[in-house]
Design a protein around this motif. Structure first.
Motif, short mmCIF file in Angstrom:
data_model
loop_
_atom_site.label_atom_id
_atom_site.label_comp_id
_atom_site.label_asym_id
_atom_site.label_seq_id
_atom_site.Cartn_x
_atom_site.Cartn_y
_atom_site.Cartn_z
N PRO A 498 0.78 -1.14 0.06
CA PRO A 498 0.03 -0.03 0.05
C PRO A 498 0.88 1.35 -0.06
O PRO A 498 2.01 1.26 0.73
CB PRO A 498 -0.74 -0.08 1.37
CG PRO A 498 -0.68 -1.50 1.74
CD PRO A 498 0.51 -2.12 1.19
N THR A 499 0.38 2.22 -0.65
CA THR A 499 1.26 3.59 -0.83
C THR A 499 1.01 4.36 0.19
O THR A 499 1.66 5.37 0.42
CB THR A 499 0.82 4.35 -2.16
OG1 THR A 499 -0.41 4.49 -2.22
CG2 THR A 499 1.15 3.33 -3.36
N VAL A 501 -0.72 6.80 0.67
CA VAL A 501 -1.32 8.11 0.31
C VAL A 501 -2.55 8.36 0.25
O VAL A 501 -3.13 9.46 0.48
CB VAL A 501 -0.50 8.87 -0.92
CG1 VAL A 501 1.01 8.61 -0.57
CG2 VAL A 501 -0.75 7.93 -2.05
N SER A 502 -3.58 7.23 -0.33
CA SER A 502 -4.86 7.68 -0.41
C SER A 502 -5.57 8.05 0.66
O SER A 502 -6.43 9.06 0.55
CB SER A 502 -5.42 6.38 -1.07
OG SER A 502 -4.89 6.04 -2.46
N ALA A 556 2.49 13.87 -4.14
CA ALA A 556 1.17 13.39 -4.62
C ALA A 556 0.15 14.03 -3.66
O ALA A 556 -0.93 14.69 -4.01
CB ALA A 556 1.11 11.94 -4.54
N ARG A 560 -2.79 16.65 -4.56
CA ARG A 560 -4.36 16.28 -4.16
C ARG A 560 -4.78 17.58 -3.34
O ARG A 560 -6.07 18.08 -3.72
CB ARG A 560 -4.37 15.23 -3.28
CG ARG A 560 -5.96 14.88 -3.12
CD ARG A 560 -6.00 14.13 -1.86
NE ARG A 560 -5.37 14.48 -0.54
CZ ARG A 560 -5.14 13.80 0.19
NH1 ARG A 560 -5.80 12.74 0.55
NH2 ARG A 560 -4.81 14.34 1.31
N TYR A 568 -1.06 8.11 -8.70
CA TYR A 568 0.38 7.80 -8.00
C TYR A 568 0.37 6.21 -8.22
O TYR A 568 -0.55 5.55 -7.51
CB TYR A 568 0.42 8.44 -6.52
CG TYR A 568 1.73 7.70 -5.90
CD1 TYR A 568 3.03 7.73 -6.71
CD2 TYR A 568 1.78 6.95 -4.85
CE1 TYR A 568 4.10 7.24 -6.01
CE2 TYR A 568 2.92 6.43 -4.10
CZ TYR A 568 4.12 6.63 -4.70
OH TYR A 568 5.18 6.17 -4.03
N GLY A 570 2.78 4.15 -7.03
CA GLY A 570 3.86 3.30 -5.94
C GLY A 570 5.28 3.40 -6.73
O GLY A 570 5.37 3.97 -7.77
N SER B 95 -11.17 13.48 -2.63
CA SER B 95 -11.22 14.59 -1.44
C SER B 95 -12.07 15.61 -1.86
O SER B 95 -11.76 16.33 -2.43
CB SER B 95 -9.77 15.11 -1.25
OG SER B 95 -9.62 16.22 -0.75
N SER B 98 -11.02 20.08 -1.20
CA SER B 98 -10.14 20.56 -2.25
C SER B 98 -10.71 20.35 -3.66
O SER B 98 -10.40 21.21 -4.50
CB SER B 98 -8.80 20.15 -1.92
OG SER B 98 -8.62 18.82 -2.56
N GLY B 100 -9.55 17.78 -5.13
CA GLY B 100 -8.54 16.91 -5.79
C GLY B 100 -8.84 15.64 -5.19
O GLY B 100 -9.46 15.21 -4.50
N SER B 101 -7.84 14.58 -5.68
CA SER B 101 -8.02 13.18 -5.38
C SER B 101 -6.67 12.66 -5.71
O SER B 101 -5.83 12.86 -6.51
CB SER B 101 -9.15 12.46 -6.35
OG SER B 101 -8.54 12.62 -7.72
N LEU B 102 -6.73 11.47 -4.94
CA LEU B 102 -5.55 10.68 -5.28
C LEU B 102 -6.04 9.24 -5.87
O LEU B 102 -6.63 8.48 -5.12
CB LEU B 102 -4.88 10.33 -3.70
CG LEU B 102 -3.50 11.00 -3.68
CD1 LEU B 102 -2.85 11.10 -2.53
CD2 LEU B 102 -2.70 10.25 -4.62
N LEU B 103 -5.54 9.03 -7.18
CA LEU B 103 -6.27 7.78 -7.69
C LEU B 103 -4.87 6.95 -7.63
O LEU B 103 -3.98 6.82 -8.25
CB LEU B 103 -6.39 8.19 -9.08
CG LEU B 103 -7.47 9.44 -9.59
CD1 LEU B 103 -7.21 10.01 -10.70
CD2 LEU B 103 -8.85 8.92 -9.05
N GLY B 104 -5.31 5.88 -6.47
CA GLY B 104 -4.15 5.13 -6.19
C GLY B 104 -4.52 3.54 -6.73
O GLY B 104 -3.62 2.73 -6.32
N ARG B 106 -4.08 2.25 -9.69
CA ARG B 106 -2.86 1.44 -10.52
C ARG B 106 -1.91 0.98 -9.62
O ARG B 106 -1.04 0.03 -10.14
CB ARG B 106 -2.33 2.67 -11.18
CG ARG B 106 -3.27 3.11 -12.42
CD ARG B 106 -2.67 3.85 -13.55
NE ARG B 106 -2.18 3.13 -14.71
CZ ARG B 106 -2.87 2.89 -15.69
NH1 ARG B 106 -4.04 3.46 -15.89
NH2 ARG B 106 -2.57 2.35 -16.75
N ALA B 107 -1.49 1.60 -8.37
CA ALA B 107 -0.75 0.81 -7.49
C ALA B 107 -0.85 -0.28 -7.08
O ALA B 107 0.14 -1.14 -6.91
CB ALA B 107 -0.51 1.95 -6.08
N ARG B 108 -1.91 -0.77 -7.16
CA ARG B 108 -2.06 -2.23 -6.57
C ARG B 108 -2.43 -3.19 -7.98
O ARG B 108 -2.53 -4.35 -7.85
CB ARG B 108 -3.57 -2.17 -5.91
CG ARG B 108 -3.61 -1.29 -4.54
CD ARG B 108 -2.43 -1.45 -3.79
NE ARG B 108 -2.14 -2.50 -3.07
CZ ARG B 108 -2.64 -2.89 -1.86
NH1 ARG B 108 -3.35 -2.14 -1.30
NH2 ARG B 108 -2.36 -4.03 -1.50
#
Lengths: 668, 334
Positions: A498-499, A501-502, A556, A560, A568, A570, B95, B98, B100-104, B106-108
């Motif tokens: 897990p990063t 950050v989310s 990142a 956001r 992001y 990773g 989020s 603001s 904004g968002s963190l699209l994570g 792809r990391a998984r």
């Protein structure tokens, strides 16, 4: 007996320098020089391909061979690394984790080749995979398989290499990732508990002998600039470890309950601005772990003053070694009993840390322990949040950093007059030479023996037998690092952690100047979004094998917070993956983060692939430890901006990014 | 965009040209009012794509932290191994404060970047209630014109997830062992019964077995209470145990997805049309509220009208535009 005043001098700690680069032979030469200068132990830095289980001839290794350490692909490399250094007399610390079993196997095989019985070997394998998932990033396998490797190494050495420290639980990298002292204490302890519980669960250690395992556990700690608090942190470690070993593992022998630790003082706080100040920071931080006898480090390695600029030269490392020698041999430090026993202030601070850390230990245990808290991202998220708070404090000036956010005016430093020569550069031909040497190695070894050894390794990996035995046999047979790791990858699979950050939350609300600055950025971005029809989207990519993700994570999160859509992915993504993501995600901007020094190989490759994919209209910015000359080269390659550690004002970076997207939009 | 460009772009999307697919997704994400017509035109041009006519749109939803991204990744890889092309829309929570968002996601996921038959796009929810991003519905339609299977992955559980039903042929709910709240939602009928239930992170056999048994019980309770859409059509919601990290149960999941797709073959057009009706009305409701609906004669009348128009070749977005104009006209009259 009350000890005070002058007494017999204590034995000094082991003095090491984390070193290794280019090739095994070049590193060997470095070790000999360092020992001649009075260094008393070795600390081997491996390059990233070795740490992540790749040979020099694999695509992912490109640009990384020999960069942050020495490449060790096989027994021949290991022999060359210790050529002329009798292994029965060395005390060798190896910063190696995912492939620790393999590198120890090569070390044992090399010792046996020297005619040294492995029972007498002394040294340390870092072997702490938990903090790799959390901070350093050189993991390979899923947590369960990784823990199995960890415990296999520990249960093997307990009898076979009894003077070896099979694991160095690292709180060091937790602080580098932003941990507060409380978090550093707590997460190091839950890691140790996770490991010891796993060792217990193997059933290989008879109950009566478990104290032996506990007694071999060692720690690798960080010391930061708030050196009184850091000193108390070390005392808190001693108290907490005594509590854990006594209560949880029922260890009765006080010697086996001793908190044994080595340290590397903080690199995170070293500055690119006025870098000469760093040597003062390094000395003060060293005091934190030496001043109080009852919690004194057993081994110390110091960073070099110019680490934030690039790779340190031998002279830079010598300067740090001299600092250790002056403290140990010139001053009267080692002549006194503990200076703080009975001191109320120090004890109160220590108690505060003990209690806060103990609460957090319970919290993690309640969540299922260290492995579970890695998989759910709980710890990672806490670290990311702490680091964001730290950076914010520096940006607002709440935390003073001399030469960075205060007293920034100064005379030009003669030390950095010629910046090109103030750092070490690795010969770019190292890559090719290592590949050729590897090909020669593969040609001359006994292919049938290699095949047989790998088959046995694969068989054992599927059982619960110890992986050490077939690994040592494979080392002797001439197997390579890549072959060893790929065999296990095929059995156990790979993992992406897990990063963190989310879900990370940051505090930017309120009415202060910081909140206002963020508000201004948000407004600009909203305005841009209205004009573009789509929210500006940023891809944060970490190409290469480097796992130091702090910078990428903080960019990142900040992006956001000011309103970007941030993709992001990773760590450890290839240039091809970055370009595929940029294309599929329809991003407006790409940010690349590279700290291993391999930017000159990786960035042009990304740029080239972007051109091939027709993505010439997507601006690229790069962050990392990038010397000026390299930055100029990257800009010539088409990079829009280059950021280095001196660019600590995230708001300014965000403003630049918004400008870039705006300009690109206007041009279309 | 001139018409000829649009036709050309649509053709390139249908041939799964990644650059064209990406551009088309950028178009449907464009929220400027002046772009609405362009989005509607693009979707209309893609509507009759051969892939879009058949194909399979799979919705994957569930509470945070159950491993949906890893499961999506494993599912996509396994589908590729079976020779099917895959498009993924990963919807991430945004989020809200603001914007904004963190699209994570792809990391998984670990994919071969050179694979032309796999496309992943992350979308932020942009603060919308209901998990599915504003553009997700359109994005699924774009990908459906280019790929055999489209997986839309969203976060949430309970009422907030109704959106996914509008766009998915098969709704798959993912939970992990010990998801008590999901069981309660199911039993209480707060949540519609999905077409397929997945117990992910089924690494420990005992825990997984218990979780599957608990779910069976909850399903029976829900069905007894009459809360069911899936079971009405003679479909027994299967429960599949998977471990996305170990890769177990993925083949069984695909088999069940295929079985469900086959089960709805005869009614597929109706299902999709009714999803489009709901989507068009939902879009309209979000724009103009209950007042807009009653101003145009109430929900039943509007539904009938929507069904008729869509049968006549209208697309949901254009219908929504049309209804908006009519509603604004009623305001003008007063």
């Amino acid at each position: 007996m009350a000890e005070y005043g002058r007494r017999e001098r204590d034995k000094p700690w082991i003095m090491r320098t984390y070193a290794g680069h280019s090739t095994a032979a070049a590193s060997n030469e470095l070790y000999r020089t360092n020992l001649a200068k009075g260094q008393t132990g070795l600390s081997v830095a491996f390059d990233l391909p070795t740490q992540t289980g790749y040979d020099a001839d694999e695509p992912l290794a490109r640009g990384e061979v020999g960069k942050v350490g020495t490449p060790i692909s096989h027994l021949g490399d290991m022999r060359a690394l210790f050529e002329g250094l009798p292994l029965d007399q060395m005390n060798t610390s190896m910063t190696i984790n995912a492939t620790a079993v393999w590198l120890l196997s090569l070390y044992i095989a090399a010792a046996e080749d020297q005619g040294v019985d492995h029972h007498v070997l002394r040294g340390t394998t870092q072997n702490d995979i938990i903090k790799e998932y959390l901070s350093r990033g050189t993991y390979i396998f899923p947590p369960a398989a990784s823990m199995r490797l960890t415990t296999d190494l520990i249960t093997y050495t307990v009898d076979e290499v009894p003077k070896w420290n099979p694991i160095n639980i690292c709180s060091y990298h937790l602080q580098e990732a932003g941990a507060t002292p409380t978090q550093e204490l707590a997460y190091a302890l839950v890691t140790a508990i996770g490991v010891l519980d796993a060792v217990k669960a193997t059933g290989r250690i008879p109950d009566g002998e478990f104290g032996k395992v506990v007694g071999r556990m060692s720690f690798f700690v960080n010391a930061g600039i708030r050196f009184i608090e850091e000193m108390c942190k070390m005392r808190a470690f001693v108290e907490l470890w005594d509590r854990v070993t006594q209560e949880r593992y029922k260890v009765t022998d006080p010697k086996e309950r001793r908190f044994r630790y080595g340290i590397q003082v903080n690199s995170l706080g070293l500055t690119e601005q006025q870098p000469e100040n760093n040597i003062i920071r390094i000395v003060l931080e060293m005091l934190a772990v030496t001043l109080s006898k009852d919690a004194r480090a057993r081994a110390i390695q110091l960073p070099a003053w110019n680490e934030a600029l690039g790779l340190p030269r031998p002279w830079d490392q010598q300067w740090s070694l001299r600092a250790q020698q002056i403290l140990a041999y010139e001053t009267d430090l080692l002549e006194y009993a503990d200076l703080f026993t009975g001191g109320e202030v120090v004890q109160a601070k220590t108690n505060e840390l003990v209690e806060a850390a103990w609460d957090e230990v319970q919290e993690v245990l309640k969540r299922g322990g260290a492995v579970e808290a890695v998989e759910t991202g709980y710890i990672k998220q806490k670290l990311v949040e702490s680091n964001a708070a730290r950076l914010r404090a520096i940006e607002t000036g709440d935390q003073v950093v001399v030469g960075v956010n205060k007293y920034v005016e100064g005379e030009p430093s003669p030390l950095t007059e010629n910046l090109e020569e103030a750092i070490l550069t690795v010969d770019p031909e190292v890559d090719a030479r290592q590949r050729e040497a590897l090909a020669r190695w593969k040609e001359t070894r006994d292919g049938a023996a290699v095949k047989k050894a790998l088959a046995e390794l694969r068989r054992v990996a599927k059982t619960d037998e110890s992986i050490m035995v077939p690994s040592i046999a494979a080392a002797h047979a001439g197997v390579t690092t890549g072959e060893w790791a790929h065999t296990l990858r095929e059995v156990w699979g790979e993992y992406r952690a897990p990063t963190g950050v989310s879900g990370a939350t940051t505090k930017t609300s309120g009415t202060g100047a910081a909140a206002k600055a963020v508000e201004r950025l948000r407004n600009r971005l909203h305005d841009l979004e209205a004009r573009m029809g789509r929210r500006p989207k940023l891809l944060v990519g970490k190409p290469g094998l480097d796992g130091h993700s702090n910078g990428a994570e903080q960019i990142a999160i900040k992006a956001r917070d000011v309103g970007f859509d941030v993709v992001y992915e990773g760590i450890r993504v290839s240039p091809a993956q970055i370009v595929a993501s940029a294309l599929e995600e329809g991003v407006h901007l790409i940010g690349l983060s590279i700290l291993s020094g391999s930017h000159l190989a990786l960035v042009p490759e990304v740029m080239q692939k972007l051109r091939e994919a027709g993505l010439t209209d997507v601006p690229v910015v790069v962050g990392g430890i990038i010397p000026d000359a390299d930055a100029a080269r990257l800009r010539r390659e088409g990079v829009a901006a280059v950021y280095t550690p001196k660019d600590f004002e995230l708001d300014q970076i965000m403003s630049d990014l918004i400008d870039l997207v705006d300009r690109q939009h206007a041009a279309e | 965009m001139p018409r000829s460009d649009l036709a050309d772009d649509a053709r390139r999307v249908m041939s799964a040209d990644k650059a064209a697919v990406s551009r088309a997704l950028n178009v449907v994400e464009d929220r400027r009012p002046e772009s609405h017509a362009r989005v509607a035109d693009l979707l209309a041009a893609l509507k009759d794509a051969p892939k879009a006519q058949g194909g399979h749109r799979v919705g994957l939803t569930g509470p945070p932290g159950v491993g949906k991204s890893t499961l999506t990744s494993a599912l996509a890889r396994a589908l590729r191994q079976r020779g099917r092309t895959v498009g993924v829309v990963a919807v991430d929570p945004s989020s809200v404060r603001s914007g904004g968002s963190l699209l994570g996601d792809r990391a998984r996921m670990s994919f071969d970047p050179t694979d032309a038959g796999l496309f992943v796009r992350s979308l932020a929810t942009a603060g919308e209630v209901g998990g599915l991003a504003y553009a997700a519905n359109s994005a699924v339609r774009v990908l459906a014109a280019a790929y055999d299977v489209v997986v839309v992955e969203t976060t949430g559980v309970g009422q907030s997830e109704i959106d996914i039903v509008h766009v998915a042929d098969t709704v798959t709910l993912v939970i992990q062992p010990g998801s008590g709240d999901v069981l309660q939602f199911l039993k209480a009928g707060i949540m519609e019964i999905p077409d397929i239930l997945v117990v992910n992170k089924a690494d420990h056999e005992e825990l997984a077995k218990r979780a599957v048994a608990d779910l069976r019980g909850a399903l029976r309770t829900a069905q007894a209470a009459g809360a069911s859409s899936a079971a009405d059509s003679g479909w027994e919601t299967p429960i599949v145990a998977t471990s996305a990290t170990k890769g177990t149960g993925i083949d069984a999941l695909i088999d069940n997805l295929d079985a469900h797709r086959k089960h709805i073959e005869a009614t597929l057009d109706d299902r999709r049309r009714s999803g489009e009706v709901q989507w068009a009305l939902e879009l309209f409701r979000r724009k103009h509220g209950e007042h807009g609906i009653s101003a145009l004669g109430g929900i039943s009348k509007l539904r009938g009208r929507a069904e008729q128009d869509l049968d006549g070749g209208q697309t949901p977005l254009r219908l929504c535009e049309q209804l908006s104009r009519e509603y604004l006209a009623t305001l003008g009259k007063r």
